[in-house]
Design a protein around this motif. Sequence first.
Motif, short mmCIF file in Angstrom:
data_model
loop_
_atom_site.label_atom_id
_atom_site.label_comp_id
_atom_site.label_asym_id
_atom_site.label_seq_id
_atom_site.Cartn_x
_atom_site.Cartn_y
_atom_site.Cartn_z
N LEU A 1 0.82 -1.26 0.17
CA LEU A 1 0.07 0.07 -0.09
C LEU A 1 0.80 1.21 0.09
CD1 LEU A 1 -2.79 -1.22 2.45
CD2 LEU A 1 -3.13 -0.94 0.01
N GLU A 2 1.92 1.28 0.72
CA GLU A 2 2.89 2.28 0.62
C GLU A 2 3.58 2.80 -0.54
OE1 GLU A 2 5.02 5.74 1.79
OE2 GLU A 2 3.22 4.65 2.55
N GLU A 3 3.84 1.53 -1.41
CA GLU A 3 4.42 1.50 -2.77
C GLU A 3 3.33 2.06 -3.86
OE1 GLU A 3 6.39 1.38 -6.27
OE2 GLU A 3 7.05 1.33 -4.09
N TRP A 4 2.09 1.58 -3.83
CA TRP A 4 0.89 2.45 -4.26
C TRP A 4 0.77 4.01 -3.93
CZ3 TRP A 4 -4.77 2.60 -3.55
CH2 TRP A 4 -5.33 2.71 -4.76
N ARG A 5 0.89 4.09 -2.67
CA ARG A 5 0.85 5.71 -2.48
C ARG A 5 1.91 6.48 -3.23
NH1 ARG A 5 2.27 9.89 0.69
NH2 ARG A 5 4.00 8.60 1.47
N LEU A 6 3.18 5.89 -3.27
CA LEU A 6 3.99 6.46 -4.05
C LEU A 6 3.87 6.66 -5.47
CD1 LEU A 6 7.23 5.46 -1.96
CD2 LEU A 6 6.32 7.58 -2.06
N GLN A 7 3.37 5.61 -5.92
CA GLN A 7 2.80 5.54 -7.34
C GLN A 7 1.86 6.63 -7.78
OE1 GLN A 7 1.68 1.45 -8.34
NE2 GLN A 7 3.85 0.60 -8.06
N LEU A 8 0.82 6.56 -6.81
CA LEU A 8 -0.16 7.77 -6.99
C LEU A 8 0.46 9.19 -7.06
CD1 LEU A 8 -3.14 6.37 -4.58
CD2 LEU A 8 -2.96 6.40 -7.42
N LEU A 9 1.25 9.40 -5.94
CA LEU A 9 1.89 10.67 -5.80
C LEU A 9 2.57 10.96 -7.20
CD1 LEU A 9 3.37 11.01 -2.21
CD2 LEU A 9 1.98 12.51 -3.41
N GLU A 10 3.47 9.95 -7.64
CA GLU A 10 4.42 10.23 -8.81
C GLU A 10 3.44 10.92 -10.08
OE1 GLU A 10 8.16 7.08 -7.85
OE2 GLU A 10 6.29 6.46 -9.04
N SER A 11 2.24 9.84 -10.19
CA SER A 11 1.45 10.21 -11.29
C SER A 11 0.67 11.53 -11.00
CB SER A 11 0.16 9.15 -11.21
OG SER A 11 0.63 7.91 -11.48
N ARG A 12 0.27 11.97 -9.93
CA ARG A 12 -0.11 13.35 -9.78
C ARG A 12 0.96 14.23 -9.94
NH1 ARG A 12 1.19 17.19 -6.16
NH2 ARG A 12 0.81 15.79 -4.38
N LEU A 13 2.08 14.04 -9.88
CA LEU A 13 3.06 15.07 -9.83
C LEU A 13 3.63 15.08 -11.32
CD1 LEU A 13 5.28 14.23 -6.63
CD2 LEU A 13 4.37 16.75 -7.33
N ASP A 14 3.26 13.99 -11.92
CA ASP A 14 3.63 13.95 -13.56
C ASP A 14 2.63 15.06 -13.92
OD1 ASP A 14 4.70 13.12 -15.77
OD2 ASP A 14 3.28 11.66 -16.21
N MET A 15 1.49 14.66 -13.67
CA MET A 15 -0.20 15.66 -14.26
C MET A 15 0.29 17.13 -13.92
SD MET A 15 -3.41 13.32 -13.90
CE MET A 15 -2.90 12.48 -12.46
N ASP A 16 1.20 17.24 -12.61
CA ASP A 16 1.22 18.86 -12.36
C ASP A 16 2.23 19.26 -13.45
OD1 ASP A 16 -0.23 18.48 -10.13
OD2 ASP A 16 1.36 18.34 -8.65
N LEU A 17 3.26 18.76 -13.77
CA LEU A 17 4.25 19.01 -14.78
C LEU A 17 3.64 19.19 -15.91
CD1 LEU A 17 7.41 17.07 -13.78
CD2 LEU A 17 6.50 19.35 -13.06
N GLU A 18 2.71 18.37 -16.44
CA GLU A 18 1.93 18.60 -17.77
C GLU A 18 1.15 19.74 -17.81
OE1 GLU A 18 0.13 15.04 -19.65
OE2 GLU A 18 0.88 13.76 -18.30
#
Length: 1009
Positions: free
Chosen positions: A199-216
């Motif tokens: 679950l912690e790994e998945w949370r980090l993946q969600l964070l990375e996805s959201r940050l990726d969208m921030d940059l987009e």
Amino acid sequence: MDGLPRVPEQRRSTAESDPGTPETTVPESTATGRDPGRDTGQEQQEAARPARFSVLGPVRAWLGADQLPTGSPQQRALLAALLLRDGRTATASELIDAIWGEEPPSQALAAIRTYASRLRKVLPPGALVSESGGYAVRAADGALDLAEAESLWSAAERARGLGDLHQARSLVNRALSLWDGEPLANVPGPYADAQRTRLEEWRLQLLESRLDMDLEQGCHAESVSELTALTAAHPLRERLRELLMLALYRSGRQAEALAVYADTRRLLADELGVDPRPGLQELQQRILQADPALAEPSAPAAEHAGGVVRPAQLPATVQDFTGRAAFVKELSDILSTAEGRVMAVSALAGIGGVGKTTLAVHVAHAARTHFPDGQLYVDLQGAGPRAAEPETVLGAFLRALGTADSAIPDSLEERAALFRSVLDGRRVLVLLDNARDAAQVRPLLPGMEGCAALVTSRMRMVDLAGAHLVDLDVMSPDEALQLFTKIVGQERVASEREAALDVVAACGFLPLAIRIAASRLSARRTWTVSTLAAKLADERRRLDELQAGDLAVAATFELGYGQLEPAQARAFRLLGLADGPDISLAAAAAMLGQSVEDAEDLLESLVDTSLLESAAPGRYRYHDLLRLYARACAERDELPPSEREASLSRLLDFYLASAVRVYAIERPGDRTVDHLESTVWPGLDFSDDAKALDWLHSEAACILACVQQSLGPSTLRRAVDLLLASKDLAESGASSLRYEAATRAARDAAADADDARAEGRARVSLAQVLSKVGRFEEADAELSRAAELAAESRDPWATGNGPNERGITAHCMNQYSAAEALFRTAVDAFRADSNRGGEASALCNLSRALLALGRVSQAIDLARKGIAIYDELGLTFRLANARYALGMGLSRAGHHADAIGQLNASLKVFVENRQRLWEGTTHFRLAEVHFSARHPAMAAQHAEQALATGCVGGDWMRANVLILLGRSLDSLGQLDRARACWREALVIHEQTGAAEIAEARSLLHPVAA
């Protein structure tokens, strides 16, 4: 969900008994879901309210708003194991293995039954069931936070696939908000351990996805702070490093971006003995080569609650648009072929009132389908006294295209370059209305193929390279008659066709003149067309003047002005005198010397005649040419001339009285308001702090325009005092440049008038602005002269505020002893004036000076005294400055937790009061405290937020933030990025000549130092 591993039966007898395991087993008959202690009505009531569960944090259960007891850690482990089965049955053997692993207690099976029985008693009937020798939890859809997070993530992926980044990002943020600390917190057992990791790994993946969208979406500057903290917490996670590199590069920090790669490569080699993954290596090479494809992606379209939209700023097209068929076809053909070729530019020129804007807006609306990525519009006010500055327009365009404020550069050249970059690959139409000249237009052109620009101007832009020029003439007689008929109505014109032709001929076939005349006729049902024609017949001399430049426009406007009632005409003349971009109803009432109700009736009647525009409810503005005409009418018709001066004096009174009330709300007990010029005309009353600040910031441009317009002998002191009362405009950073310009003009006017009091106050106000941007030597020079003027005028306001401001400047230049002396002088002056608020401010500033001199305990005592005074006065806003000073003292004393508490309290108040520069400065101080407390990751995060927000002190403070950020990164093992920060700081300090230059050099060259 992951399944539970089955444990061989023979392993269970080898372990010690679990101390929490009962000696007797619970009869399986109790597993039917029925508790004998409950009555049937209670069960039915609870069954109607499904339970909710959480595993993304502590394992908890709720029934409605009531949290249910979930028992011992082992009992919660059982509940968690069942919840993560997603309703599927888990056997007793699987549950035993999940909770105890290789060495279960001897009574493990009995314990499982006990835990199940206890859970069944607290959960709603039917929530926990036993079947097939095992157990299952039957939860309603959406009752488990993990299931809700997974649903949100699925919806986010669908939205992103459809290109709706705004919605996708919002959904991911909602999913992340469901985490409440460590998943399965304090739940024992191997299964919980494995699920926590997953679950912690998945949370980090969600964070990375959201940050990726921030940059987009172009939010790279805002993302740097968060990514800095995340990379510190997860140093081996390469995707986070990659996102940080990209965010830094797009923020213009190329050296730091490359330094992140160097730090990553060294860390991976030291820790794992491997090289960065290919994607990271490729990104480094692209940054080295300044790959254009790495530049900021298309900035997002404007957002609203329903999703992403494209900017659609075109004004409404008029419903009665008439004629101009040849011009419409000519321009439409050019715009329709813009796609796939070099940017199309068409410039329409003609006299005022000829219909340039109407035609351009009509053509732009017709061409919208060829520009699916949006349409931008601006009135460049080229005919007015203050044409729009290109850098201001570019800032507005970039914001409309989704660029964050923190990502918009300062200079015109950088903004123009960013504007072209944002439009790269997009098809956008830009309508630049009422341009002054080609020089004003050039920086605003998209420059990209597929984009187009329409420009209107009184000037023929022969020097606008590549532009398709259109000279717009008056209407043909047939077109003019058609326009007149559409407005007035076919029935009224048909019976008086000859008279109608006389009307449009008298209007010189000028569209604006025709529209004004027809609107007057439409509003007066008792008039015939012949009546209007007869009225216009006597105006032939004026209409002949339509052939000569601006006078032609004035003659056209005279048609509408001449038919106004006396009260309407007076309002039209006087309101045109104000220099602001628009005017509020309350301010207009002050200029007219009327009640708000009477003024509104007049203004709305002027809107009906098209002589005034309603920019928004309660706000009015002139077309720039109409403003010039109104002023000409005022000079000609407003007799005696003193009435014009009286009208502007009432406007100044209104702004000063209103600003004083805002000041008093923000700073109760501050005696500044007692030392300001009195006013005759009243200002506004405000019901709360938020509305007061809303008014001040929304009226910023009008207030500062009024100051610059009111620097004559009779109004000079009030104009200067308006600057004092509206100082929040400078402190917030939002209007600093305009405030500085107004203050310089006031200083010079006061010097010319030999008014020592006004000049001294203006110089103190100017010094405050200069200090905010780090120009300390200039500020000190202004304050030195202000001190001489205060002594000459014996101004009690300047006697206290002057040395207080000069002490701040001395402190920033590291002249701490001089600062102490100045602050003590200020304290004495404020006390002599019974100015408790000023005294508290000077005490807090003195605290800072003593802290710099190493007298920590005295500094803390003084800050506490300042807080006590502010508490007594109820000064919540200024209390933030006192807590800021106390936080710094507590930090120096080593009381880091208390210091962080004080600074966080300050930060909250600064944010609420829109003090952006102080918000950034407080982030810097929080970074200092966290660094002193050996929390480098938090220090780096706050330092990044300070860089993104901006600080009091301008470039000088930015360099100090960079030094601290570098120290924090160095402590985190990111030496290359740290050195990049120090190099940038050194460049800034070398340019400004700051004393901190030695520190930056020593960090970069420790051996030589």
